[in-house]
Motif scaffolding. Structure first.
Motif, PDB file in Angstrom:
ATOM      1  N   PRO A 154      -2.503   2.450  -0.422  1.00  0.00           N
ATOM      2  CA  PRO A 154      -3.763   3.215  -0.405  1.00  0.00           C
ATOM      3  C   PRO A 154      -4.999   2.304  -0.421  1.00  0.00           C
ATOM      4  O   PRO A 154      -6.090   2.731  -0.063  1.00  0.00           O
ATOM      5  CB  PRO A 154      -3.687   4.059  -1.677  1.00  0.00           C
ATOM      6  CG  PRO A 154      -2.664   3.417  -2.534  1.00  0.00           C
ATOM      7  CD  PRO A 154      -1.732   2.675  -1.641  1.00  0.00           C
ATOM      8  N   GLN A 155      -4.823   1.037  -0.848  1.00  0.00           N
ATOM      9  CA  GLN A 155      -5.953   0.111  -0.941  1.00  0.00           C
ATOM     10  C   GLN A 155      -6.277  -0.513   0.418  1.00  0.00           C
ATOM     11  O   GLN A 155      -7.411  -0.495   0.853  1.00  0.00           O
ATOM     12  CB  GLN A 155      -5.630  -0.970  -1.970  1.00  0.00           C
ATOM     13  CG  GLN A 155      -6.829  -1.758  -2.428  1.00  0.00           C
ATOM     14  CD  GLN A 155      -7.811  -0.911  -3.220  1.00  0.00           C
ATOM     15  OE1 GLN A 155      -7.434   0.041  -3.879  1.00  0.00           O
ATOM     16  NE2 GLN A 155      -9.072  -1.262  -3.134  1.00  0.00           N
ATOM     17  N   CYS A 156      -5.263  -1.082   1.075  1.00  0.00           N
ATOM     18  CA  CYS A 156      -5.521  -1.813   2.319  1.00  0.00           C
ATOM     19  C   CYS A 156      -4.857  -1.163   3.534  1.00  0.00           C
ATOM     20  O   CYS A 156      -5.144  -1.551   4.663  1.00  0.00           O
ATOM     21  CB  CYS A 156      -5.071  -3.263   2.181  1.00  0.00           C
ATOM     22  SG  CYS A 156      -3.314  -3.476   1.954  1.00  0.00           S
ATOM     23  N   GLY A 157      -3.965  -0.190   3.331  1.00  0.00           N
ATOM     24  CA  GLY A 157      -3.368   0.526   4.458  1.00  0.00           C
ATOM     25  C   GLY A 157      -2.163  -0.141   5.085  1.00  0.00           C
ATOM     26  O   GLY A 157      -1.604   0.377   6.041  1.00  0.00           O
ATOM     27  N   LYS A 158      -1.739  -1.292   4.548  1.00  0.00           N
ATOM     28  CA  LYS A 158      -0.575  -1.968   5.113  1.00  0.00           C
ATOM     29  C   LYS A 158       0.709  -1.369   4.531  1.00  0.00           C
ATOM     30  O   LYS A 158       0.669  -0.701   3.494  1.00  0.00           O
ATOM     31  CB  LYS A 158      -0.642  -3.465   4.784  1.00  0.00           C
ATOM     32  CG  LYS A 158      -1.770  -4.151   5.521  1.00  0.00           C
ATOM     33  CD  LYS A 158      -1.392  -5.554   5.905  1.00  0.00           C
ATOM     34  CE  LYS A 158      -2.484  -6.180   6.730  1.00  0.00           C
ATOM     35  NZ  LYS A 158      -2.264  -7.539   7.090  1.00  0.00           N
ATOM     36  N   ALA A 159       1.835  -1.641   5.200  1.00  0.00           N
ATOM     37  CA  ALA A 159       3.122  -1.138   4.727  1.00  0.00           C
ATOM     38  C   ALA A 159       3.496  -1.860   3.439  1.00  0.00           C
ATOM     39  O   ALA A 159       3.359  -3.073   3.328  1.00  0.00           O
ATOM     40  CB  ALA A 159       4.179  -1.366   5.789  1.00  0.00           C
ATOM     41  N   ARG A 160       3.963  -1.090   2.492  1.00  0.00           N
ATOM     42  CA  ARG A 160       4.275  -1.639   1.173  1.00  0.00           C
ATOM     43  C   ARG A 160       5.564  -0.979   0.689  1.00  0.00           C
ATOM     44  O   ARG A 160       5.837   0.176   0.998  1.00  0.00           O
ATOM     45  CB  ARG A 160       3.110  -1.290   0.242  1.00  0.00           C
ATOM     46  CG  ARG A 160       3.301  -1.559  -1.214  1.00  0.00           C
ATOM     47  CD  ARG A 160       2.077  -1.080  -1.977  1.00  0.00           C
ATOM     48  NE  ARG A 160       1.995   0.373  -1.996  1.00  0.00           N
ATOM     49  CZ  ARG A 160       2.363   1.137  -3.034  1.00  0.00           C
ATOM     50  NH1 ARG A 160       2.822   0.588  -4.120  1.00  0.00           N
ATOM     51  NH2 ARG A 160       2.272   2.450  -2.992  1.00  0.00           N
TER      52      ARG A 160
ATOM     53  N   CYS B  86       1.491  -4.343  -3.921  1.00  0.00           N
ATOM     54  CA  CYS B  86       1.214  -4.673  -2.522  1.00  0.00           C
ATOM     55  C   CYS B  86       1.124  -6.189  -2.369  1.00  0.00           C
ATOM     56  O   CYS B  86       0.433  -6.853  -3.130  1.00  0.00           O
ATOM     57  CB  CYS B  86      -0.082  -4.015  -2.092  1.00  0.00           C
ATOM     58  SG  CYS B  86      -0.533  -4.417  -0.408  1.00  0.00           S
ATOM     59  N   ALA B  87       1.820  -6.737  -1.376  1.00  0.00           N
ATOM     60  CA  ALA B  87       1.847  -8.185  -1.165  1.00  0.00           C
ATOM     61  C   ALA B  87       0.568  -8.679  -0.506  1.00  0.00           C
ATOM     62  O   ALA B  87       0.294  -9.877  -0.521  1.00  0.00           O
ATOM     63  CB  ALA B  87       3.058  -8.550  -0.322  1.00  0.00           C
ATOM     64  N   TYR B  88      -0.209  -7.762   0.072  1.00  0.00           N
ATOM     65  CA  TYR B  88      -1.395  -8.176   0.834  1.00  0.00           C
ATOM     66  C   TYR B  88      -2.653  -8.144  -0.017  1.00  0.00           C
ATOM     67  O   TYR B  88      -3.504  -9.012   0.088  1.00  0.00           O
ATOM     68  CB  TYR B  88      -1.554  -7.304   2.079  1.00  0.00           C
ATOM     69  CG  TYR B  88      -0.391  -7.449   3.011  1.00  0.00           C
ATOM     70  CD1 TYR B  88      -0.318  -8.534   3.886  1.00  0.00           C
ATOM     71  CD2 TYR B  88       0.659  -6.539   2.995  1.00  0.00           C
ATOM     72  CE1 TYR B  88       0.759  -8.699   4.731  1.00  0.00           C
ATOM     73  CE2 TYR B  88       1.750  -6.692   3.830  1.00  0.00           C
ATOM     74  CZ  TYR B  88       1.790  -7.772   4.694  1.00  0.00           C
ATOM     75  OH  TYR B  88       2.861  -7.938   5.517  1.00  0.00           O
TER      76      TYR B  88
ATOM     77  N   GLY C  87      -3.805   1.730  -7.882  1.00  0.00           N
ATOM     78  CA  GLY C  87      -5.263   1.738  -7.781  1.00  0.00           C
ATOM     79  C   GLY C  87      -5.993   0.647  -8.531  1.00  0.00           C
ATOM     80  O   GLY C  87      -7.212   0.680  -8.628  1.00  0.00           O
ATOM     81  N   ARG C  88      -5.257  -0.327  -9.093  1.00  0.00           N
ATOM     82  CA  ARG C  88      -5.958  -1.430  -9.757  1.00  0.00           C
ATOM     83  C   ARG C  88      -5.302  -2.773  -9.417  1.00  0.00           C
ATOM     84  O   ARG C  88      -4.103  -2.816  -9.126  1.00  0.00           O
ATOM     85  CB  ARG C  88      -6.030  -1.213 -11.272  1.00  0.00           C
ATOM     86  CG  ARG C  88      -4.697  -1.098 -11.943  1.00  0.00           C
ATOM     87  CD  ARG C  88      -4.859  -0.488 -13.322  1.00  0.00           C
ATOM     88  NE  ARG C  88      -3.562  -0.397 -13.982  1.00  0.00           N
ATOM     89  CZ  ARG C  88      -3.038  -1.383 -14.697  1.00  0.00           C
ATOM     90  NH1 ARG C  88      -3.665  -2.524 -14.857  1.00  0.00           N
ATOM     91  NH2 ARG C  88      -1.861  -1.228 -15.268  1.00  0.00           N
ATOM     92  N   PRO C  89      -6.120  -3.861  -9.453  1.00  0.00           N
ATOM     93  CA  PRO C  89      -5.564  -5.172  -9.107  1.00  0.00           C
ATOM     94  C   PRO C  89      -4.586  -5.647 -10.173  1.00  0.00           C
ATOM     95  O   PRO C  89      -4.895  -5.617 -11.360  1.00  0.00           O
ATOM     96  CB  PRO C  89      -6.793  -6.082  -9.033  1.00  0.00           C
ATOM     97  CG  PRO C  89      -7.837  -5.396  -9.843  1.00  0.00           C
ATOM     98  CD  PRO C  89      -7.563  -3.922  -9.738  1.00  0.00           C
ATOM     99  N   VAL C  90      -3.403  -6.057  -9.745  1.00  0.00           N
ATOM    100  CA  VAL C  90      -2.367  -6.487 -10.678  1.00  0.00           C
ATOM    101  C   VAL C  90      -2.064  -7.964 -10.482  1.00  0.00           C
ATOM    102  O   VAL C  90      -1.799  -8.699 -11.423  1.00  0.00           O
ATOM    103  CB  VAL C  90      -1.086  -5.642 -10.475  1.00  0.00           C
ATOM    104  CG1 VAL C  90       0.019  -6.083 -11.396  1.00  0.00           C
ATOM    105  CG2 VAL C  90      -1.382  -4.166 -10.683  1.00  0.00           C
ATOM    106  N   LYS C  91      -2.122  -8.385  -9.211  1.00  0.00           N
ATOM    107  CA  LYS C  91      -1.703  -9.744  -8.873  1.00  0.00           C
ATOM    108  C   LYS C  91      -2.810 -10.387  -8.041  1.00  0.00           C
ATOM    109  O   LYS C  91      -3.381  -9.733  -7.168  1.00  0.00           O
ATOM    110  CB  LYS C  91      -0.424  -9.621  -8.046  1.00  0.00           C
ATOM    111  CG  LYS C  91       0.322 -10.893  -7.795  1.00  0.00           C
ATOM    112  CD  LYS C  91       1.564 -10.538  -6.984  1.00  0.00           C
ATOM    113  CE  LYS C  91       1.949 -11.675  -6.091  1.00  0.00           C
ATOM    114  NZ  LYS C  91       2.888 -11.251  -5.062  1.00  0.00           N
TER     115      LYS C  91
END
Ligand SMILES: [Zn+2]
Length: 74
Positions: free
Chosen positions: A31-37, A43-45, A51-55
């Motif tokens: 939902p953040q960047c729209g790439k496949a996850r 999300c690796a990207y 909805g929050r930054p983890v990595k």
């Protein structure tokens, strides 16, 4: 321990293995960047999850800086 009485022929063994197959991973759109996850994964990207930054994901510029620092050391 039980022992196998007779060995299977090559084809019998292979017939049993016809049910082994690779399973495609369950993918969703980030939902953040729209790439496949992968589902239930960070999300690796963009490094977001729920909805929050983890990595922290390194940008190309940060990578370059690191590389240059390493070069200076040696
Ligand atoms: Zn993302």
């Amino acid at each position: 321990m039980p022992k196998v009485k007779h060995r299977h022929s090559k084809s019998r063994g292979r017939k049993g293995r016809t049910h082994y197959k690779a399973v495609a991973p369950a993918l969703t759109k980030c939902p953040q960047c729209g790439k496949a996850r992968k589902m239930h994964h960070v999300c690796a990207y963009c490094g977001y999850f729920k909805g929050r930054p983890v990595k922290h994901i390194e940008t190309m510029e940060e990578r370059k800086e690191k590389r240059e620092k390493k070069k200076k050391k040696s």
